[in-house]
Design a protein around this motif. Structure first.
Motif, PDB file in Angstrom:
ATOM      1  N   TYR A  13       0.859  -1.195   0.000  1.00 36.48           N
ATOM      2  CA  TYR A  13       0.000   0.000   0.000  1.00 36.48           C
ATOM      3  C   TYR A  13       0.884   1.229   0.000  1.00 36.48           C
ATOM      4  CZ  TYR A  13      -3.760  -3.126   1.463  1.00 36.48           C
ATOM      5  OH  TYR A  13      -4.686  -4.116   1.538  1.00 36.48           O
ATOM      6  N   ILE A  15       1.020   4.886   1.213  1.00 37.37           N
ATOM      7  CA  ILE A  15       0.362   5.912   2.020  1.00 37.37           C
ATOM      8  C   ILE A  15       1.239   7.140   1.984  1.00 37.37           C
ATOM      9  CG2 ILE A  15      -0.540   6.533   4.294  1.00 37.37           C
ATOM     10  CD1 ILE A  15      -0.761   3.527   4.835  1.00 37.37           C
ATOM     11  N   VAL A  20       3.783   0.687   2.474  1.00 35.22           N
ATOM     12  CA  VAL A  20       3.551  -0.340   3.490  1.00 35.22           C
ATOM     13  C   VAL A  20       3.409  -1.686   2.791  1.00 35.22           C
ATOM     14  CG1 VAL A  20       1.998  -1.153   5.293  1.00 35.22           C
ATOM     15  CG2 VAL A  20       2.346   1.307   4.966  1.00 35.22           C
ATOM     16  N   ALA A  22       2.063  -5.152   3.128  1.00 39.49           N
ATOM     17  CA  ALA A  22       1.162  -5.941   3.968  1.00 39.49           C
ATOM     18  C   ALA A  22       1.471  -7.424   3.828  1.00 39.49           C
ATOM     19  CB  ALA A  22      -0.293  -5.663   3.587  1.00 39.49           C
ATOM     20  N   PRO A  41       0.009 -12.490  14.542  1.00 42.15           N
ATOM     21  CA  PRO A  41      -0.387 -11.331  15.339  1.00 42.15           C
ATOM     22  C   PRO A  41      -1.100 -10.284  14.500  1.00 42.15           C
ATOM     23  CG  PRO A  41       1.952 -11.238  14.826  1.00 42.15           C
ATOM     24  CD  PRO A  41       1.450 -12.558  14.318  1.00 42.15           C
ATOM     25  N   SER A  42      -1.727  -9.397  15.170  1.00 44.83           N
ATOM     26  CA  SER A  42      -2.468  -8.339  14.485  1.00 44.83           C
ATOM     27  C   SER A  42      -1.541  -7.551  13.555  1.00 44.83           C
ATOM     28  CB  SER A  42      -3.057  -7.407  15.556  1.00 44.83           C
ATOM     29  OG  SER A  42      -4.201  -6.798  15.054  1.00 44.83           O
ATOM     30  N   GLY A  43      -2.025  -7.293  12.386  1.00 41.89           N
ATOM     31  CA  GLY A  43      -1.261  -6.459  11.457  1.00 41.89           C
ATOM     32  C   GLY A  43      -0.231  -7.207  10.639  1.00 41.89           C
ATOM     33  N   CYS A  44      -0.244  -8.540  10.721  1.00 45.95           N
ATOM     34  CA  CYS A  44       0.788  -9.281  10.000  1.00 45.95           C
ATOM     35  C   CYS A  44       0.390  -9.578   8.553  1.00 45.95           C
ATOM     36  CB  CYS A  44       1.119 -10.571  10.732  1.00 45.95           C
ATOM     37  SG  CYS A  44      -0.236 -11.749  10.678  1.00 45.95           S
ATOM     38  N   GLY A  45      -0.853  -9.296   8.213  1.00 49.10           N
ATOM     39  CA  GLY A  45      -1.253  -9.480   6.820  1.00 49.10           C
ATOM     40  C   GLY A  45      -2.244 -10.590   6.591  1.00 49.10           C
ATOM     41  N   LYS A  46      -2.878 -11.075   7.635  1.00 47.22           N
ATOM     42  CA  LYS A  46      -3.818 -12.194   7.503  1.00 47.22           C
ATOM     43  C   LYS A  46      -5.029 -11.811   6.656  1.00 47.22           C
ATOM     44  CE  LYS A  46      -4.525 -12.414  11.953  1.00 47.22           C
ATOM     45  NZ  LYS A  46      -3.708 -11.300  12.456  1.00 47.22           N
ATOM     46  N   THR A  47      -5.626 -10.715   7.005  1.00 46.64           N
ATOM     47  CA  THR A  47      -6.808 -10.270   6.261  1.00 46.64           C
ATOM     48  C   THR A  47      -6.442 -10.014   4.802  1.00 46.64           C
ATOM     49  OG1 THR A  47      -7.768  -9.290   8.237  1.00 46.64           O
ATOM     50  CG2 THR A  47      -8.587  -8.495   6.138  1.00 46.64           C
ATOM     51  N   THR A  48      -5.288  -9.430   4.614  1.00 44.53           N
ATOM     52  CA  THR A  48      -4.831  -9.156   3.253  1.00 44.53           C
ATOM     53  C   THR A  48      -4.738 -10.453   2.458  1.00 44.53           C
ATOM     54  OG1 THR A  48      -3.594  -7.291   4.135  1.00 44.53           O
ATOM     55  CG2 THR A  48      -3.056  -8.002   1.903  1.00 44.53           C
TER      56      THR A  48
ATOM     57  N   ASP B 802     -13.498   1.092  -1.862  1.00 48.83           N
ATOM     58  CA  ASP B 802     -12.456   0.166  -1.444  1.00 48.83           C
ATOM     59  C   ASP B 802     -13.137  -0.883  -0.568  1.00 48.83           C
ATOM     60  OD1 ASP B 802     -10.390  -1.204  -0.350  1.00 48.83           O
ATOM     61  OD2 ASP B 802      -9.264   0.566   0.292  1.00 48.83           O
ATOM     62  N   SER B 805     -11.449  -2.235   2.748  1.00 48.98           N
ATOM     63  CA  SER B 805     -11.399  -1.225   3.807  1.00 48.98           C
ATOM     64  C   SER B 805     -12.779  -0.978   4.390  1.00 48.98           C
ATOM     65  CB  SER B 805     -10.848   0.092   3.270  1.00 48.98           C
ATOM     66  OG  SER B 805      -9.578  -0.111   2.754  1.00 48.98           O
ATOM     67  N   ARG B 808     -13.641  -3.738   6.608  1.00 49.38           N
ATOM     68  CA  ARG B 808     -12.756  -3.794   7.754  1.00 49.38           C
ATOM     69  C   ARG B 808     -13.251  -2.893   8.884  1.00 49.38           C
ATOM     70  NH1 ARG B 808      -7.027  -4.290   7.740  1.00 49.38           N
ATOM     71  NH2 ARG B 808      -7.066  -4.384   5.496  1.00 49.38           N
TER      72      ARG B 808
HETATM   73  N1  LIG Z   1      -6.082  -0.168   2.868  1.00 47.98           N
HETATM   74  C1  LIG Z   1      -4.908  -0.144   3.492  1.00 47.98           C
HETATM   75  N2  LIG Z   1      -4.109   0.916   3.396  1.00 47.98           N
HETATM   76  C2  LIG Z   1      -2.924   0.947   4.009  1.00 47.98           C
HETATM   77  N3  LIG Z   1      -2.446  -0.031   4.737  1.00 47.98           N
HETATM   78  C3  LIG Z   1      -3.167  -1.129   4.904  1.00 47.98           C
HETATM   79  C4  LIG Z   1      -4.443  -1.237   4.278  1.00 47.98           C
HETATM   80  N4  LIG Z   1      -4.970  -2.435   4.592  1.00 47.98           N
HETATM   81  C5  LIG Z   1      -4.039  -3.036   5.379  1.00 47.98           C
HETATM   82  N5  LIG Z   1      -2.974  -2.258   5.553  1.00 47.98           N
HETATM   83  C6  LIG Z   1      -1.818  -2.550   6.302  1.00 47.98           C
HETATM   84  O1  LIG Z   1      -1.366  -3.822   5.939  1.00 47.98           O
HETATM   85  C7  LIG Z   1      -0.934  -4.524   7.073  1.00 47.98           C
HETATM   86  C8  LIG Z   1      -1.658  -5.848   7.175  1.00 47.98           C
HETATM   87  O2  LIG Z   1      -3.011  -5.606   7.441  1.00 47.98           O
HETATM   88  P1  LIG Z   1      -4.056  -6.785   7.700  1.00 47.98           P
HETATM   89  O3  LIG Z   1      -3.956  -7.745   6.577  1.00 47.98           O
HETATM   90  O4  LIG Z   1      -5.349  -6.190   7.940  1.00 47.98           O
HETATM   91  O5  LIG Z   1      -3.506  -7.409   9.042  1.00 47.98           O
HETATM   92  P2  LIG Z   1      -4.218  -8.458   9.973  1.00 47.98           P
HETATM   93  O6  LIG Z   1      -5.473  -8.876   9.348  1.00 47.98           O
HETATM   94  O7  LIG Z   1      -3.204  -9.579  10.053  1.00 47.98           O
HETATM   95  O8  LIG Z   1      -4.399  -7.807  11.282  1.00 47.98           O
HETATM   96  C9  LIG Z   1      -1.149  -3.640   8.256  1.00 47.98           C
HETATM   97  O9  LIG Z   1       0.059  -3.043   8.614  1.00 47.98           O
HETATM   98  C10 LIG Z   1      -2.110  -2.615   7.789  1.00 47.98           C
HETATM   99  O10 LIG Z   1      -1.846  -1.408   8.408  1.00 47.98           O
END
Ligand SMILES: Nc1ncnc2c1ncn2[C@@H]1O[C@H](COP(=O)(O)OP(=O)(O)O)[C@@H](O)[C@H]1O
Ligand SMILES: [Mg+2]
Lengths: 237, 811
Positions: A13, A15, A20, A22, A41-48, B802, B805, B808
């Motif tokens: 991403y 910003i 960033v 992900a 852990p949170s923020g590691c990219g699971k949702t992504t 998006d 997002s 989320r």
């Molecule tokens: N739309 C976005 N814009 C900028 N950064 C993003 C976006 N979506 C996710 N991120 C970043 O990507 C990383 C992984 O996010 P995410 O996959 O949601 O983590 P998790 O689900 O493991 O908590 C995070 O650091 C988050 O800040």
């Protein structure tokens, strides 16, 4: 051939000035009927990762193939069609349609693919599968969190799509309810649905056939749960 | 309080800038139209005052009885004497008489009745009732008795006749038009008592008084004196002095002295202000109301979106006062923007109105002074509106328990009252239920949006429906007039003439005419003891005439007068009752006196013009002592003869003042009205804009509200077009509800306008409430179609969504 295949998949991403990452060069294959937990852990990219598989998001680099569909480079319409016919989602916050009753929310899953439209009772059958036939005509706000999540799962199952993606499905729920939900999802893998669950909860991961661990956007481990798979009723968290 | 809150609210504003701007525009439209419309009477009055002052409108005008003329010099001397006696500041003689004008130009045939006004050809004159020259030049001393004319601006402009053109007056005399202008006595064009005159069909012609004498066959004579009183001399004093002077100087001549305040045109102009203002006020308030509904609705949604954050704040123990700051700041920012834009809109509306009025009344002075007071009031409303609109939902938001504010799902109390809806099974797919459900799920919101749309539709219906009603009325008159011999012509004679006079016999003997009939048209009035008299134009003719006669309802036996339904209603009389009819009575060969006699009403006519009345010759002759005399001949052309040929032929007959197609009356009235709608079109425009803004805003906000659900649908692969179709379905429902309410309200408004308001502003017309299919269609198109299609404007936003997002976000 595996049902799901990610090769060198990255997602970055932008910003402002900052970039960033992900997800970074992830390689992953999942076979039909597998029950996979993505842990980290949170923020590691699971949702992504889940969003890449579900074609809600497209990898910046690398390749993602699901059930023979190449997701990177597909058109918006193709992606939409792919989601309609191949995957279904369960979200942490349920995301039920507030103006529709439980059964109608499930019916939405039936309607959206159109695959089972000739089965008039499909929605009810699926709702029975999640044990909510009594609550069919309740609106989401009249249901508890666990019940809402079960409706959401029923909605996803009603599509009849081969891949079920659940992002922190137990995140909003208490332990007992969470276990029930997990059990429900686990059963689906037995009937041939490929299930990928995302969680930050190591305990949940113990029930999986396979645990994919993520750390800072990379796969750090992939295999059976550490300490071996345990039956769901042995979980505690 | 710190900058944080200000910055925060600023960010709120920016994140919703489209909606914020749209609300500001709605408020601007509401408050601006309000200020613009409510300020008109003030600047109209000032413009009229200034125009009358600049053109030295008379204070008193002495006119000699019809058919009486005196020596110009003698009349002039009366004025000069009173000037030197210190009563008058200035005086000016006039010679006024009816004429027939042939203003045909390059193939365009223009044959119209008119009036010649002979004035003293002094530079920049006359000294009383000065001409304001709008094109070409005015009359000069060197023009004295020369065949030159200044044509009235109304007629000249409408018929495109101006300097350099030639016209022919009453048969033979050719005049060169040297200019166009207006006289303060004719800012508004009025025909003879009780008649309707239209700009395109009445040629007011100003000529040197000597020339007028030639044209009217009264060389060296005059028949009116316009005067201005000296400062300090009251109108009553001056009137007495004048009437004494005339009694002494011209004992045999009857005179009428009219004060400026009683001048029909003057009165009409000023009276119009009141009536129009009342109408504008109604529309202004309605538009403001529509805007209020919309603003309230929209700010409520903005506040509701912040409800959760408010709840978090409450949970953190932040006092409600402080929590309210952020949404209220947003409200204030919207208010400031709206009020500022409102001033612009208000000035815009004002200047549009001036343009319309300017084209309608060619006044020399139009001034739109900025009226601080009214605009401040408009701005105050513009500020109060969104302020109150935010305060109410904010107050509600800070009152809920924090626990409720934070909980998901309960955030907006979704689903309250939905139980019964679940029982309604809709055919087809699950999503077909969604639009209906959403409409009822947030009932308050739906009602507000629908009311905003409804108010717009109602105003639209009120405005356009009034025009429809006018048209229907004219149509009605047109039908009645054209019931038989629709091609008949009315030949007006210059004066009362014997039926055996050459003017009459020549006219009737024309080989182009199939049949004809002599009549009398007399100005008069009718009253009943204790009721205000009504001006009449009584036609004395054969009530069984084969050429044409009015349709008479509720006919009773006996002799008497036929009044219009409107006149009878206003007087409170029915057929069989007696009324007091005032008509000229012939005493000598050419002298008349008004006599009032009790006459029974023998029937009613449905003609919409109150001033019309009819009497049978037999009765009329005895009431007026005018047997064997006529001033009006109705002629029906032979089959195959064009009316224009007849007009041309009779135009040359001396003693004939005008030849007009009877049905022209309705046609030209229609054209006149079409022109007069300009101001209403401004209102219509504002309303259309308002409705569109409301529709767009509702769609845009509901797209925001639904972002999560839409994202969920997208996640399931539900196509964009289907999501949009759903939004359209919902808008459609709101549009239908709003339009239905608007149509109902609009009809009630229209009926009230037509039956309650118009009779006070247009007492002479009987207007029936009517709505054309076209108007209904426009209202439905706007209310239903435009509102339904508004979600299309959000397609871009949806496409750019998006999805990850949006999903989320934890609400
Ligand atoms: N739309 C976005 N814009 C900028 N950064 C993003 C976006 N979506 C996710 N991120 C970043 O990507 C990383 C992984 O996010 P995410 O996959 O949601 O983590 P998790 O689900 O493991 O908590 C995070 O650091 C988050 O800040
Ligand atoms: Mg996550």
């Amino acid at each position: 051939m595996s049902l799901i295949e990610l090769r060198g998949a990255s997602r970055t991403y932008q910003i402002g000035e900052r970039r960033v990452t992900a997800l970074e060069a992830v390689d992953l294959t999942v076979d039909v009927g597998e029950f996979v937990v993505v842990l980290g852990p949170s923020g590691c990219g699971k949702t992504t990762l889940l969003n890449l598989v579900g074609a809600l998001d497209v990898a910046s680099e690398g390749e993602v193939t699901v059930a023979g569909h190449h997701i990177v480079g597909a058109s918006r319409g193709e992606l939409s069609r792919f989601r309609r016919e191949t995957v279904s989602f369960v979200f942490q916050t349920f995301n039920l349609f507030q103006a529709l009753t439980a059964i109608e929310n499930v019916q939405f899953g039936v309607d959206v693919t159109g695959r089972h439209r000739e089965e008039p009772d499909r929605a009810m059958t699926v709702l029975e599968r999640v044990g909510l036939q009594d609550r069919a005509h309740h609106f989401p706000h009249q249901l508890s969190g666990g019940e809402q999540q079960r409706v959401a799962i029923a909605r996803a199952l009603a599509t009849g799509n081969p891949v079920l993606l659940a992002d922190e499905p137990t995140g909003e729920l208490d332990f007992r309810t969470g276990v029930q939900i997990l059990e429900l999802l686990h059963e689906q893998a037995h009937v041939g649905v490929t299930v990928i669950i995302v969680t930050h909860n190591r305990e949940i991961a113990r029930v999986a056939d396979r645990v994919v661990e993520l750390g800072s956007g990379r796969v750090t481990a992939d295999g059976p749960p550490v300490g071996g798979q345990v039956p769901i009723n042995e979980l505690r968290w | 309080m710190g900058w944080l809150w200000l910055r925060w609210s600023w960010r709120d504003l920016r994140s919703r800038w489209v909606q914020v701007t749209a609300i500001a525009f709605i408020i601007a439209l509401g408050s601006g139209t309000y200020s613009g419309l409510t300020s008109t009477s003030e600047w109209r009055r000032r413009s009229y005052d200034a125009s009358y002052a600049r053109l030295r409108m008379y204070d008193l005008r002495v006119s000699l009885a019809a058919g009486s003329f005196v020596d110009t010099a003698a009349l002039s001397a009366v004025g000069t004497e009173l000037e030197s006696a210190g009563t008058l500041r200035s005086s000016a003689v006039q010679l006024v008489g009816p004429i027939q004008v042939d203003a045909s130009q390059r193939g365009r045939t223009i044959l119209v009745p008119g009036r010649v006004v002979g004035v003293e050809p002094v530079r920049n004159g006359p000294t009383v009732s000065t001409l304001s020259i709008t094109a070409g030049r005015g009359l000069r001393p060197t023009d004295s008795a020369r065949p030159v004319a200044v044509l009235d601006e109304h007629f000249g402009k409408r018929r495109n006749v101006g300097p350099g053109d030639r016209i022919r007056v009453s048969g033979k005399v050719g005049l060169t038009v040297v200019g166009r202008g207006v006289s303060p006595e004719h800012f508004i064009l009025l025909g003879d008592a009780g008649t309707f005159t239209t700009e395109a069909n009445f040629a007011l012609t100003f000529v040197p008084i000597g020339t007028a004498g030639e044209l009217l066959g009264q060389p060296g004579r005059a028949n009116a004196l316009a005067v201005r009183t000296r400062p300090g001399v009251s109108v009553t004093q001056a009137r007495r002095a004048l009437s004494d002077a005339f009694a002494a100087g011209f004992p045999d001549v009857g005179v009428t002295i009219t004060a400026r305040a009683a001048d029909p045109g003057y009165r009409l102009l000023y009276d119009d202000i009141e009536g129009d203002q009342r109408l504008y006020n109604i529309f202004a308030v309605l538009i403001l109301l529509g805007a209020a509904f919309a603003a309230f609705n929209l700010t409520t949604r903005i506040v509701e979106a912040q409800r959760r954050e408010i709840g978090i704040g409450m949970a953190l123990g932040v006092p409600s006062r402080r929590l309210a700051v952020r949404p209220v700041l947003v409200g204030m920012q919207i208010a400031a923007l709206g009020a500022g834009l409102g001033v612009v809109v208000g000035l815009g509306v004002g200047s549009l109105m001036i343009q319309v009025l300017r084209s309608y009344f060619p006044l020399p002075v139009w001034r739109q002074d900025f009226q601080l007071g009214i605009f401040l009031r408009g701005a105050a409303l513009g500020i109060a509106l969104p302020f109150v609109a935010t305060l109410v939902p904010v107050w509600r938001a800070v009152r809920v328990a924090p626990i409720d504010a934070i909980r998901t799902g309960v955030v907006t109390k979704r689903g309250r009252g939905l139980g019964w809806l679940a029982k309604i099974r809709l055919p087809g797919r699950s999503v077909t239920a969604l639009p209906v459900r959403n409409v009822f799920r947030q009932l308050r919101r739906t009602v507000m949006t629908a009311l905003g749309v409804a108010a717009s539709i109602a105003v639209l219906l009120g405005v356009v429906g009034m025009l429809d009603s006018f048209r229907a009325t004219i149509d009605h008159a047109s039908k009645e007039l054209g019931r038989s011999a629709p091609n008949r012509l009315a030949v007006t004679l210059a004066t009362f003439d014997l039926e055996t006079s050459s003017a009459v016999t020549t006219t009737r003997a024309s080989p182009l005419i199939r049949r004809s009939q002599t009549e009398l048209q007399l100005p008069g009035s009718v009253r009943r003891a204790g009721v205000k008299p009504i001006d009449l134009l009584v036609t004395i003719s054969d009530l069984q005439s084969p050429i044409w006669h009015p349709t008479i309802h509720e006919r009773v036996r006996g002799d008497g007068v036929v009044l219009t339904e409107k006149a009878a209603d206003d007087l409170g009389v029915r057929p069989g009752d007696r009324v007091l009819l005032r008509l000229p009575y012939r005493e000598g060969l050419t002298s008349y006196r008004y006599v009032e006699q009790a006459v029974p009403v023998i029937g009613l006519s449905a003609m919409p013009l109150r001033s019309l009345a009819w009497m049978d010759r037999r009765v009329g002759d005895s009431l007026t002592n005018l047997a064997g005399i006529t001033n009006f001949v109705v002629v029906e052309p032979k089959a195959g003869v064009r009316t224009e040929e007849v007009q041309r032929a009779l135009f040359g007959v001396s003693g004939v003042s005008s030849v007009q197609l009877v049905t022209d009356f309705a046609d030209s009235l229609q054209k006149e009205l079409d022109r007069a709608v300009g101001i209403l079109l401004i209102v219509e425009g504002a309303v259309l804009l308002l409705a569109l803004l409301i529709a767009f805003n509702a769609a845009s906000i509901s797209a925001d509200d639904r972002a999560r659900e839409n994202a969920t649908m997208f996640a399931f692969g539900y196509p964009l077009r289907s999501v949009v179709a759903m939004e359209i379905g919902e808008s459609l429902l709101v549009g239908i509800i709003g339009t239905a309410v608007g149509l109902l309200g609009g009809w009630l408004l229209l009926d009230w306008l037509v039956t309650e308001l118009l009779p006070t502003t247009l007492p002479d017309l009987q207007i029936v409430t009517a709505l054309s299919g076209q108007t209904l269609l426009i209202a439905v198109l706007l209310g239903v179609l435009a509102v339904a299609l508004a979600p299309l404007l959000t397609v871009r936003k949806l496409r750019r969504m998006d999805v990850p997002s949006t999903l989320r976000v934890v609400e």
